[in-house]
Design a protein around this motif. Structure first.
Motif, PDB file in Angstrom:
ATOM      1  N   ARG A  26     -20.111 -15.703 -33.886  1.00  0.00           N
ATOM      2  CA  ARG A  26     -19.805 -14.277 -33.698  1.00  0.00           C
ATOM      3  C   ARG A  26     -20.807 -13.319 -34.338  1.00  0.00           C
ATOM      4  O   ARG A  26     -20.708 -12.123 -34.143  1.00  0.00           O
ATOM      5  CB  ARG A  26     -18.421 -13.958 -34.269  1.00  0.00           C
ATOM      6  N   PHE A  45     -26.846   5.309 -38.205  1.00  0.00           N
ATOM      7  CA  PHE A  45     -26.940   4.384 -37.081  1.00  0.00           C
ATOM      8  C   PHE A  45     -27.758   5.037 -35.978  1.00  0.00           C
ATOM      9  O   PHE A  45     -27.988   6.249 -35.994  1.00  0.00           O
ATOM     10  CB  PHE A  45     -25.547   3.994 -36.560  1.00  0.00           C
ATOM     11  N   ARG A  59     -25.844   0.565 -27.199  1.00  0.00           N
ATOM     12  CA  ARG A  59     -24.684   0.642 -28.091  1.00  0.00           C
ATOM     13  C   ARG A  59     -25.143   1.143 -29.462  1.00  0.00           C
ATOM     14  O   ARG A  59     -26.305   0.981 -29.838  1.00  0.00           O
ATOM     15  CB  ARG A  59     -24.065  -0.749 -28.292  1.00  0.00           C
ATOM     16  N   TYR A  61     -25.708   1.122 -33.356  1.00  0.00           N
ATOM     17  CA  TYR A  61     -25.976   0.102 -34.382  1.00  0.00           C
ATOM     18  C   TYR A  61     -26.483   0.743 -35.664  1.00  0.00           C
ATOM     19  O   TYR A  61     -27.346   1.625 -35.634  1.00  0.00           O
ATOM     20  CB  TYR A  61     -27.044  -0.897 -33.892  1.00  0.00           C
ATOM     21  N   SER A  62     -25.987   0.277 -36.793  1.00  0.00           N
ATOM     22  CA  SER A  62     -26.470   0.744 -38.093  1.00  0.00           C
ATOM     23  C   SER A  62     -27.711  -0.042 -38.486  1.00  0.00           C
ATOM     24  O   SER A  62     -27.742  -1.264 -38.315  1.00  0.00           O
ATOM     25  CB  SER A  62     -25.411   0.514 -39.167  1.00  0.00           C
ATOM     26  N   LEU A  75     -27.426  -6.047 -37.982  1.00  0.00           N
ATOM     27  CA  LEU A  75     -26.434  -7.134 -38.003  1.00  0.00           C
ATOM     28  C   LEU A  75     -25.584  -6.946 -36.763  1.00  0.00           C
ATOM     29  O   LEU A  75     -25.067  -5.845 -36.543  1.00  0.00           O
ATOM     30  CB  LEU A  75     -25.557  -7.003 -39.259  1.00  0.00           C
ATOM     31  N   SER A  76     -25.432  -7.987 -35.963  1.00  0.00           N
ATOM     32  CA  SER A  76     -24.675  -7.805 -34.720  1.00  0.00           C
ATOM     33  C   SER A  76     -23.563  -8.817 -34.531  1.00  0.00           C
ATOM     34  O   SER A  76     -23.697  -9.999 -34.851  1.00  0.00           O
ATOM     35  CB  SER A  76     -25.607  -7.868 -33.512  1.00  0.00           C
ATOM     36  N   GLY A  82     -18.596  -8.856 -23.793  1.00  0.00           N
ATOM     37  CA  GLY A  82     -19.090  -7.498 -24.033  1.00  0.00           C
ATOM     38  C   GLY A  82     -20.353  -7.250 -23.219  1.00  0.00           C
ATOM     39  O   GLY A  82     -21.252  -8.093 -23.194  1.00  0.00           O
ATOM     40  N   ALA A  83     -20.438  -6.100 -22.568  1.00  0.00           N
ATOM     41  CA  ALA A  83     -21.582  -5.821 -21.691  1.00  0.00           C
ATOM     42  C   ALA A  83     -22.900  -5.927 -22.459  1.00  0.00           C
ATOM     43  O   ALA A  83     -23.897  -6.424 -21.942  1.00  0.00           O
ATOM     44  CB  ALA A  83     -21.441  -4.422 -21.095  1.00  0.00           C
ATOM     45  N   PHE A  84     -22.912  -5.488 -23.703  1.00  0.00           N
ATOM     46  CA  PHE A  84     -24.160  -5.458 -24.463  1.00  0.00           C
ATOM     47  C   PHE A  84     -24.427  -6.780 -25.204  1.00  0.00           C
ATOM     48  O   PHE A  84     -25.460  -7.413 -25.013  1.00  0.00           O
ATOM     49  CB  PHE A  84     -24.106  -4.288 -25.454  1.00  0.00           C
ATOM     50  N   THR A  85     -23.473  -7.185 -26.031  1.00  0.00           N
ATOM     51  CA  THR A  85     -23.787  -8.332 -26.900  1.00  0.00           C
ATOM     52  C   THR A  85     -23.711  -9.684 -26.182  1.00  0.00           C
ATOM     53  O   THR A  85     -24.255 -10.666 -26.680  1.00  0.00           O
ATOM     54  CB  THR A  85     -22.896  -8.348 -28.166  1.00  0.00           C
ATOM     55  N   SER A  86     -23.088  -9.726 -24.992  1.00  0.00           N
ATOM     56  CA  SER A  86     -23.148 -10.982 -24.227  1.00  0.00           C
ATOM     57  C   SER A  86     -24.604 -11.242 -23.842  1.00  0.00           C
ATOM     58  O   SER A  86     -25.007 -12.386 -23.644  1.00  0.00           O
ATOM     59  CB  SER A  86     -22.257 -10.914 -22.986  1.00  0.00           C
ATOM     60  N   ALA A 128     -23.043  -3.222 -42.545  1.00  0.00           N
ATOM     61  CA  ALA A 128     -24.426  -2.895 -42.155  1.00  0.00           C
ATOM     62  C   ALA A 128     -24.988  -1.631 -42.820  1.00  0.00           C
ATOM     63  O   ALA A 128     -26.044  -1.688 -43.460  1.00  0.00           O
ATOM     64  CB  ALA A 128     -24.531  -2.807 -40.631  1.00  0.00           C
ATOM     65  N   GLY A 264     -12.201   0.291 -31.305  1.00  0.00           N
ATOM     66  CA  GLY A 264     -11.262  -0.804 -31.048  1.00  0.00           C
ATOM     67  C   GLY A 264     -10.785  -0.854 -29.603  1.00  0.00           C
ATOM     68  O   GLY A 264     -11.022   0.012 -28.832  1.00  0.00           O
TER      69      GLY A 264
HETATM   70  C1  FAD Z   1     -21.083   4.262 -35.246  1.00  0.00           C
HETATM   71  C2  FAD Z   1     -21.075   2.824 -34.787  1.00  0.00           C
HETATM   72  C3  FAD Z   1     -21.914   1.908 -35.417  1.00  0.00           C
HETATM   73  C4  FAD Z   1     -21.911   0.578 -35.022  1.00  0.00           C
HETATM   74  N1  FAD Z   1     -22.700  -0.319 -35.676  1.00  0.00           N
HETATM   75  C5  FAD Z   1     -22.664  -1.626 -35.310  1.00  0.00           C
HETATM   76  C6  FAD Z   1     -23.448  -2.588 -35.999  1.00  0.00           C
HETATM   77  O1  FAD Z   1     -24.207  -2.281 -36.913  1.00  0.00           O
HETATM   78  N2  FAD Z   1     -23.340  -3.887 -35.606  1.00  0.00           N
HETATM   79  C7  FAD Z   1     -22.514  -4.271 -34.571  1.00  0.00           C
HETATM   80  O2  FAD Z   1     -22.456  -5.457 -34.261  1.00  0.00           O
HETATM   81  N3  FAD Z   1     -21.792  -3.377 -33.903  1.00  0.00           N
HETATM   82  C8  FAD Z   1     -21.852  -2.068 -34.231  1.00  0.00           C
HETATM   83  N4  FAD Z   1     -21.117  -1.168 -33.519  1.00  0.00           N
HETATM   84  C9  FAD Z   1     -20.407  -1.630 -32.324  1.00  0.00           C
HETATM   85  C10 FAD Z   1     -21.402  -1.658 -31.137  1.00  0.00           C
HETATM   86  O3  FAD Z   1     -21.732  -0.332 -30.796  1.00  0.00           O
HETATM   87  C11 FAD Z   1     -20.831  -2.400 -29.906  1.00  0.00           C
HETATM   88  O4  FAD Z   1     -19.483  -2.140 -29.735  1.00  0.00           O
HETATM   89  C12 FAD Z   1     -21.089  -3.877 -30.002  1.00  0.00           C
HETATM   90  O5  FAD Z   1     -22.472  -4.103 -29.903  1.00  0.00           O
HETATM   91  C13 FAD Z   1     -20.395  -4.655 -28.882  1.00  0.00           C
HETATM   92  O6  FAD Z   1     -20.863  -4.182 -27.651  1.00  0.00           O
HETATM   93  P1  FAD Z   1     -20.399  -4.905 -26.313  1.00  0.00           P
HETATM   94  O7  FAD Z   1     -20.829  -4.084 -25.146  1.00  0.00           O
HETATM   95  O8  FAD Z   1     -20.828  -6.330 -26.339  1.00  0.00           O
HETATM   96  O9  FAD Z   1     -18.813  -4.881 -26.410  1.00  0.00           O
HETATM   97  P2  FAD Z   1     -17.927  -3.559 -26.388  1.00  0.00           P
HETATM   98  O10 FAD Z   1     -17.395  -3.378 -24.992  1.00  0.00           O
HETATM   99  O11 FAD Z   1     -18.660  -2.434 -27.002  1.00  0.00           O
HETATM  100  O12 FAD Z   1     -16.755  -3.975 -27.351  1.00  0.00           O
HETATM  101  C14 FAD Z   1     -15.696  -4.844 -26.895  1.00  0.00           C
HETATM  102  C15 FAD Z   1     -14.724  -5.075 -28.049  1.00  0.00           C
HETATM  103  O13 FAD Z   1     -15.338  -5.930 -29.022  1.00  0.00           O
HETATM  104  C16 FAD Z   1     -14.923  -5.570 -30.321  1.00  0.00           C
HETATM  105  N5  FAD Z   1     -16.118  -5.193 -31.120  1.00  0.00           N
HETATM  106  C17 FAD Z   1     -17.159  -4.411 -30.740  1.00  0.00           C
HETATM  107  N6  FAD Z   1     -18.060  -4.288 -31.738  1.00  0.00           N
HETATM  108  C18 FAD Z   1     -17.568  -5.020 -32.774  1.00  0.00           C
HETATM  109  C19 FAD Z   1     -18.041  -5.272 -34.080  1.00  0.00           C
HETATM  110  N7  FAD Z   1     -19.219  -4.755 -34.522  1.00  0.00           N
HETATM  111  N8  FAD Z   1     -17.292  -6.049 -34.871  1.00  0.00           N
HETATM  112  C20 FAD Z   1     -16.128  -6.569 -34.430  1.00  0.00           C
HETATM  113  N9  FAD Z   1     -15.627  -6.360 -33.213  1.00  0.00           N
HETATM  114  C21 FAD Z   1     -16.332  -5.598 -32.377  1.00  0.00           C
HETATM  115  C22 FAD Z   1     -13.961  -4.410 -30.170  1.00  0.00           C
HETATM  116  O14 FAD Z   1     -12.638  -4.921 -30.142  1.00  0.00           O
HETATM  117  C23 FAD Z   1     -14.332  -3.807 -28.837  1.00  0.00           C
HETATM  118  O15 FAD Z   1     -13.293  -3.126 -28.227  1.00  0.00           O
HETATM  119  C24 FAD Z   1     -21.085   0.175 -33.926  1.00  0.00           C
HETATM  120  C25 FAD Z   1     -20.265   1.099 -33.279  1.00  0.00           C
HETATM  121  C26 FAD Z   1     -20.239   2.405 -33.696  1.00  0.00           C
HETATM  122  C27 FAD Z   1     -19.341   3.386 -33.006  1.00  0.00           C
END
Ligand code: FAD
Ligand code: NAP
Length: 264
Positions: A26, A45, A59, A61-62, A75-76, A82-86, A128, A264
Motif C-alpha cells: 500500500r 503540497f 492528485r 501530494y505533500s 510518500l504515496s 484509484g485512477a492515479f495511484t493504480s 508526509a 475520504g
Molecule cells: C491536501 C492533500 C494532500 C495529499 N497528500 C498526499 C500524499 O502526500 N501522499 C498520498 O499518498 N496521498 C496524498 N493525498 C491523496 C491523493 O491526492 C490521492 O487521493 C491519492 O493519490 C489516491 O489517488 P487515486 O486516484 O489513486 O485514488 P482516489 O480516487 O483519489 O482515492 C480513492 C480512495 O482511496 C483512499 N485514499 C486516497 N488517498 C489516500 C491516502 N493518501 N491514504 C489512505 N487512503 C487514501 C480514500 O478512501 C479515497 O476515497 C493528498 C490529498 C490531499 C487533499
C-alpha cells in the motif's frame, strides 16, 4: 491548436523520476528531479501529475523533502482501483512525472504560534508534510520540543521509523537539533507492537506526554498540527478544541492547524 491536455500541462513542470522504493503493498516513496524555479514552504503540497498520452491525471501530494533539497520526494499510497495511484505505483526511474507550479497548504510554520512543545499528529501518509517540516531549522528555534506522532495500522507502514530514530540525527543541517528536540511517538493499531492503540487513547490517559517525560499538554503553551484521514482529523480537532486549542491558518497563527491527507 492547444488541447485541454496542453492547458493542464502548462500549469505543471515536467520532472524525471530518480528513485522509487516500495515498502508495503500500500505504500511507496518517489524521488524526482526538482525544477530550478520550484519553490515551496515546508508542509505544503502540490499537484503530482501523470500524462497517459491521452490525458493528464493529477492528485494533491505533500513534499516530504526539505525546502533546500536538490530533489523532490513524496510518500504515496497505492489504491488498487484509484485512477492515479493504480498507475503511479508502476513508475520507474527515468520516467516523466508532472509537478504543479503552485504549491500551497495550511501546515506551514506560520500557521501555529511559537510556543513550548509542538505536537505533530499524523496517520498513514499524513506524515508526509511533517517530514519536510522537521528538516526546517526554524522549527527548532520556535519550540523546545517537537513531538512527531505517526499512527498506522501496521508496523511496516511506519516507513520513516529508522530515519526518525537515527538517520535524522546525522542530518548536516538539523541533526543536532533533532537529536535534542525531536521526539518520535509511533503507535500501531492493528497488530502487536511495543505501543498500540489510536493516539486519542494516549491523549486521554496522558501517556503521550508522560512517556516522553513532558509536562501535560497545555493550550496556553503547546501547539499542534494534524494530518490524516477525514475520520482521524475530525476526532483530533474535537479533542484539541475540547482541551482549549484554537484553530490557526497561514497568516493567522493559532493553537493548531490541520490538513486532509486524503479525501475520504
Ligand atoms: C491536501 C492533500 C494532500 C495529499 N497528500 C498526499 C500524499 O502526500 N501522499 C498520498 O499518498 N496521498 C496524498 N493525498 C491523496 C491523493 O491526492 C490521492 O487521493 C491519492 O493519490 C489516491 O489517488 P487515486 O486516484 O489513486 O485514488 P482516489 O480516487 O483519489 O482515492 C480513492 C480512495 O482511496 C483512499 N485514499 C486516497 N488517498 C489516500 C491516502 N493518501 N491514504 C489512505 N487512503 C487514501 C480514500 O478512501 C479515497 O476515497 C493528498 C490529498 C490531499 C487533499
Ligand atoms: N485493503 C486493505 O488492505 C486496506 C488496508 C488498510 C486500509 N485500507 C483502506 O484505505 C483507507 C485508508 O487507510 P489508512 O490505514 O491509510 O487510514 P485509516 O483507516 O484512516 O487509518 C490510519 C490509522 O489511523 C487510525 N485512525 C483512524 N481513524 C482514527 C480516528 N478517528 N482517531 C484516531 N486514529 C484514527 C487508524 O486506527 P484503527 O486501526 O483503529 O482504525 C490507523 O491506525 C481506508 O479507506 C481503508 O479502508 C485498505
Amino acid at each position: 491548436m492547444s488541447t485541454a491536455r496542453d492547458k493542464i500541462r502548462e500549469k505543471l513542470f515536467p520532472v524525471e523520476v530518480t528513485d522509487v522504493q516500495h515498502y508495503t503493498d500500500r505504500l511507496f516513496t518517489l524521488r524526482t528531479t526538482r525544477p530550478g524555479t520550484f519553490r515551496f514552504e515546508a508542509g505544503e503540497f502540490t499537484m503530482l501529475g501523470l500524462d497517459t498520452g491521452q490525458e493528464v491525471i493529477q492528485r494533491a501530494y505533500s513534499m516530504t523533502n526539505a525546502t533546500y533539497d536538490e530533489e523532490l520526494s513524496f510518500l504515496s499510497i497505492k489504491v488498487q482501483d484509484g485512477a492515479f495511484t493504480s498507475r503511479l505505483q508502476y513508475v520507474e526511474a527515468g520516467q516523466e512525472l508532472l509537478v504543479g507550479k503552485k504549491p500551497t497548504g495550511t501546515l506551514t510554520i506560520d500557521a501555529v504560534a511559537p510556543g513550548r512543545n509542538l505536537y505533530l499528529f499524523s496517520t498513514g501518509t499524513g506524515i508526509a508534510p511533517f517530514m519536510s517540516l522537521i528538516q526546517e531549522p526554524e522549527i527548532y528555534n520556535r519550540y523546545e520540543r517537537i513531538v512527531l506522532n505517526h499512527t498506522c495500522r501496521l508496523q511496516a507502514e511506519l516507513v520513516y521509523d529508522q530515519y526518525l530514530r537515527a538517520g535524522i540525527h546525522e542530518h548536516p543541517l538539523v541533526g543536532e537539533e533533532a537529536a535534542a528536540q525531536l521526539l518520535y511517538y509511533p503507535t500501531v493499531t492493528r497488530e502487536d507492537y511495543y505501543r498500540t492503540g489510536r493516539v486519542t487513547g494516549h491523549l486521554e490517559d496522558g501517556s503521550l506526554w508522560g512517556e516522553l517525560g513532558l509536562d501535560k499538554l497545555d493550550p496556553e503553551q503547546d501547539r499542534a498540527m494534524v494530518c490524516g484521514g477525514p475520520d482521524m482529523l475530525e476526532t483530533l480537532v474535537d479533542e484539541l478544541k475540547s482541551r482549549g486549542f484554537d484553530p490557526g491558518d497561514r497568516g493567522e497563527a493559532g493553537g493548531y492547524a490541520i490538513e486532509k491527507a486524503f479525501v475520504g
